[in-house]
Design an enzyme around this catalytic site. Structure first.
Site, PDB file in Angstrom:
ATOM      1  N   LYS A   1      52.575  32.266  -5.055  1.00 28.12           N
ATOM      2  CA  LYS A   1      50.679  32.895  -3.841  1.00 28.12           C
ATOM      3  C   LYS A   1      50.293  34.052  -5.031  1.00 28.12           C
ATOM      4  O   LYS A   1      50.591  35.397  -4.145  1.00 28.12           O
ATOM      5  CB  LYS A   1      51.057  32.733  -2.846  1.00 28.12           C
ATOM      6  CG  LYS A   1      51.907  31.778  -1.816  1.00 28.12           C
ATOM      7  CD  LYS A   1      52.078  32.018  -1.146  1.00 28.12           C
ATOM      8  CE  LYS A   1      52.906  30.856  -0.014  1.00 28.12           C
ATOM      9  NZ  LYS A   1      53.577  30.783   0.621  1.00 28.12           N
TER      10      LYS A   1
ATOM     11  N   TYR B   1      47.354  34.837  -8.349  1.00 33.90           N
ATOM     12  CA  TYR B   1      47.114  34.926  -9.297  1.00 33.90           C
ATOM     13  C   TYR B   1      46.959  35.519 -11.204  1.00 33.90           C
ATOM     14  O   TYR B   1      47.818  36.900 -10.952  1.00 33.90           O
ATOM     15  CB  TYR B   1      45.537  34.811  -9.433  1.00 33.90           C
ATOM     16  CG  TYR B   1      44.450  33.521  -8.191  1.00 33.90           C
ATOM     17  CD1 TYR B   1      45.059  32.704  -8.599  1.00 33.90           C
ATOM     18  CD2 TYR B   1      44.613  34.613  -7.158  1.00 33.90           C
ATOM     19  CE1 TYR B   1      44.676  31.577  -7.407  1.00 33.90           C
ATOM     20  CE2 TYR B   1      44.032  33.508  -5.835  1.00 33.90           C
ATOM     21  CZ  TYR B   1      44.132  32.050  -5.850  1.00 33.90           C
ATOM     22  OH  TYR B   1      44.316  31.222  -5.555  1.00 33.90           O
TER      23      TYR B   1
ATOM     24  N   ILE C   1      46.375  38.726  -5.599  1.00 31.67           N
ATOM     25  CA  ILE C   1      46.996  38.217  -4.746  1.00 31.67           C
ATOM     26  C   ILE C   1      46.459  36.510  -4.070  1.00 31.67           C
ATOM     27  O   ILE C   1      45.064  36.812  -4.147  1.00 31.67           O
ATOM     28  CB  ILE C   1      47.927  38.941  -2.924  1.00 31.67           C
ATOM     29  CG1 ILE C   1      46.261  39.612  -1.915  1.00 31.67           C
ATOM     30  CG2 ILE C   1      48.388  39.851  -3.669  1.00 31.67           C
ATOM     31  CD1 ILE C   1      46.606  40.318  -0.734  1.00 31.67           C
ATOM     32  N   CYS C   2      46.975  35.719  -3.768  1.00 28.10           N
ATOM     33  CA  CYS C   2      45.941  34.482  -3.122  1.00 28.10           C
ATOM     34  C   CYS C   2      45.590  34.545  -2.117  1.00 28.10           C
ATOM     35  O   CYS C   2      46.720  34.316  -1.323  1.00 28.10           O
ATOM     36  CB  CYS C   2      46.699  33.411  -3.568  1.00 28.10           C
ATOM     37  SG  CYS C   2      45.972  31.591  -2.702  1.00 28.10           S
ATOM     38  N   LEU C   3      44.737  35.099  -1.329  1.00 25.18           N
ATOM     39  CA  LEU C   3      43.907  34.790  -0.067  1.00 25.18           C
ATOM     40  C   LEU C   3      42.398  33.877   0.698  1.00 25.18           C
ATOM     41  O   LEU C   3      42.067  33.800   0.848  1.00 25.18           O
ATOM     42  CB  LEU C   3      43.054  36.201   0.019  1.00 25.18           C
ATOM     43  CG  LEU C   3      43.641  37.721   0.124  1.00 25.18           C
ATOM     44  CD1 LEU C   3      43.439  38.474  -0.308  1.00 25.18           C
ATOM     45  CD2 LEU C   3      45.441  37.575   0.999  1.00 25.18           C
TER      46      LEU C   3
END
Length: 175
Positions: A112, A114, A119-121
């Site tokens: 989760k 990149y 952070i993946c949002l």
């Protein structure tokens, strides 16, 4: 959407001032006005967190233009505090585009995230940001983006051994 959030998130969000100036880093005086609004919202959010004994980050602009932000964030899991460097750049298309929050120490430790520790949002946060532009700012990104990400990911990272507590790493280095 807001009715599906837990009461603490909903309460926090209603106490963070909304922003009004639609300006990005290339917009001169309007950007200066936007930065003032950003600081007011961050101060209100920090004060609210402290009063609720929920202090979990420190952040400030690290350049005079207010386009690079750095700091620390932490999450308490099993009564131990896990602290991480926090950084992001304000995109030139801000506030239409949300900042990509980075935790460089966690780069490569979870799916989760990149490259570079971003952070993946995308699925949950970015549509919400787009719907609330220009009212949302940095404080909202921390409240609705980083805080839930830490709550979901840090326990998994700790329990899987991907993240060690600083006391554990210090004692294993001594032996």
């Amino acid at each position: 959407m807001m009715d599906t959030w837990d009461p603490n998130t909903k309460s926090a969000l209603t106490q963070i001032p909304l922003l009004t100036t639609r300006a990005g880093p290339r917009d001169g005086a309007a950007w200066t006005q936007r930065l003032k609004e950003e600081y007011r919202a961050l101060i209100a959010y920090t004060a609210m967190n402290k009063s609720n004994d929920n202090d979990w980050f420190r952040i400030s602009a690290s350049d005079a233009a207010g386009t690079r932000w750095t700091g620390k964030c932490w999450y308490v899991h099993n009564l131990r505090r896990y602290e991480f460097d926090l950084q992001f750049d304000v995109p030139v298309t801000y506030p239409s585009t949300a900042p990509e929050i980075e935790l460089p120490q966690l780069d490569g430790k979870t799916h989760k995230m990149y490259r570079g520790g971003k952070i993946c949002l995308t699925v949950h946060f970015k549509p919400l940001w787009a719907k609330n532009c220009p009212r949302f700012g940095i404080a909202h990104a921390l409240c609705l983006g980083l805080a839930p990400w830490l709550a979901a990911e840090v326990p998994v990272l700790v329990d899987s051994g991907m993240v060690k507590h600083k006391d554990d790493t210090a004692s294993s280095a001594e032996s």
